[in-house]
Design a protein around this motif. Structure first.
Motif, short mmCIF file in Angstrom:
data_model
loop_
_atom_site.label_atom_id
_atom_site.label_comp_id
_atom_site.label_asym_id
_atom_site.label_seq_id
_atom_site.Cartn_x
_atom_site.Cartn_y
_atom_site.Cartn_z
N LEU A 54 98.44 -24.75 33.92
CA LEU A 54 97.35 -24.10 33.19
C LEU A 54 97.51 -22.60 33.37
N ASN A 55 97.79 -21.90 32.26
CA ASN A 55 97.93 -20.46 32.29
C ASN A 55 96.61 -19.84 31.88
N VAL A 56 96.01 -19.08 32.78
CA VAL A 56 94.70 -18.47 32.53
C VAL A 56 94.90 -17.13 31.83
N TYR A 57 94.25 -17.00 30.67
CA TYR A 57 94.47 -15.87 29.76
C TYR A 57 93.15 -15.15 29.49
N ALA A 58 93.26 -13.85 29.23
CA ALA A 58 92.11 -13.07 28.79
C ALA A 58 92.57 -12.09 27.73
N PRO A 59 91.81 -11.92 26.65
CA PRO A 59 92.21 -11.04 25.56
C PRO A 59 92.39 -9.57 25.94
N GLU A 118 91.52 -17.07 17.90
CA GLU A 118 92.25 -17.14 16.62
C GLU A 118 92.90 -15.79 16.32
N LYS A 119 92.18 -14.71 16.60
CA LYS A 119 92.74 -13.37 16.40
C LYS A 119 93.87 -13.11 17.39
N GLU A 120 93.68 -13.48 18.65
CA GLU A 120 94.74 -13.32 19.66
C GLU A 120 95.98 -14.11 19.27
N LYS A 121 95.76 -15.33 18.83
CA LYS A 121 96.88 -16.21 18.43
C LYS A 121 97.68 -15.56 17.31
N SER A 122 97.01 -14.98 16.34
CA SER A 122 97.67 -14.31 15.22
C SER A 122 98.34 -13.01 15.67
N ASP A 123 97.61 -12.19 16.42
CA ASP A 123 98.13 -10.87 16.83
C ASP A 123 99.34 -10.97 17.75
N TYR A 124 99.32 -11.94 18.67
CA TYR A 124 100.37 -12.03 19.71
C TYR A 124 101.29 -13.23 19.53
N LYS A 125 101.15 -13.92 18.40
CA LYS A 125 102.03 -15.06 18.06
C LYS A 125 102.04 -16.13 19.15
N ILE A 126 100.84 -16.49 19.60
CA ILE A 126 100.69 -17.53 20.63
C ILE A 126 100.98 -18.89 20.01
N GLN A 127 101.91 -19.62 20.60
CA GLN A 127 102.27 -20.96 20.13
C GLN A 127 101.87 -22.05 21.13
#
Length: 195
Positions: A54-59, A118-127
């Motif tokens: 589990l990778n803990v992420y923050a925008p 959703e914005k983070e996924k688009s901006d940083y190409k999170i797959q």
């Protein structure tokens, strides 16, 4: 007095063997529950996997954003070559939504956090798959997760933490550099992916 009979030794050995402590959870992680972006609830202790990362992420975390190419690379490899393992990006909805009241409902927190991610996924190409954590999971000083990025490695049955990477696994952006990074090699070793 210096001799122990064989039956006494055998009984003692059997007693200690059956009364040995079992692997157990230390941080309450067996109660952790998350929600996928489509609203499906996941209880980690019930996933049919042998190991979880589990990778803990923050925008607002620049190292988290720089770590995304490595996470995408590892996620694809785990998905295609290691079916008994899984890796997820996890966020605490109550902490990634600016100005969200502490007493906001789960529905409100989830809805707003989903838009942020959703914005983070688009901006940083999170797959890598993203999960929204429910309480009791939290990110606070002097707790299991005290900051971001952080990657927790778990064994299952029972779900228990066995290793905690503090900081990013790697901030390399090119695949050939990710593959050569010694921290990535260490992650792979710890997560049973070979070298």
């Amino acid at each position: 007095m210096g001799q122990i009979s064989f039956p006494a030794f055998l009984i003692t050995f059997l007693f200690l063997g059956f009364c040995a402590p079992t692997k157990s959870s230390y941080f309450g992680e067996e109660n952790w529950v998350a929600t996928t972006s489509d609203g499906t609830e996941i209880k980690f202790s019930q996933l049919e996997k042998e190991q979880l990362a589990l990778n803990v992420y923050a925008p607002n975390c620049a190292p988290c954003q720089r770590e995304v190419p490595t996470l995408n690379y590892l996620s694809q490899e785990i998905e295609t070559k290691f079916p008994t393992k899984a890796i997820y990006m996890v966020v605490d909805p109550y902490q990634i939504v600016p100005d969200l009241p502490a007493d906001a409902s789960w529905g409100e927190a989830f809805s707003k956090a989903k838009k942020v991610m959703e914005k983070e996924k688009s901006d940083y190409k999170i797959q890598i798959p993203i999960l929204f954590m429910k309480h009791p999971f939290t990110i606070i000083p002097n707790s299991l997760v005290s900051g971001t990025p952080e990657t927790l490695l778990f064994e299952t049955r029972p779900l228990r933490l066995y290793y905690n990477f503090i900081g990013s696994i790697s901030e390399e952006s090119k695949q050939e550099e990710i593959e050569k990074d010694l921290k990535v090699a260490f992650f792979r070793h710890q997560f049973g992916m070979g070298l």
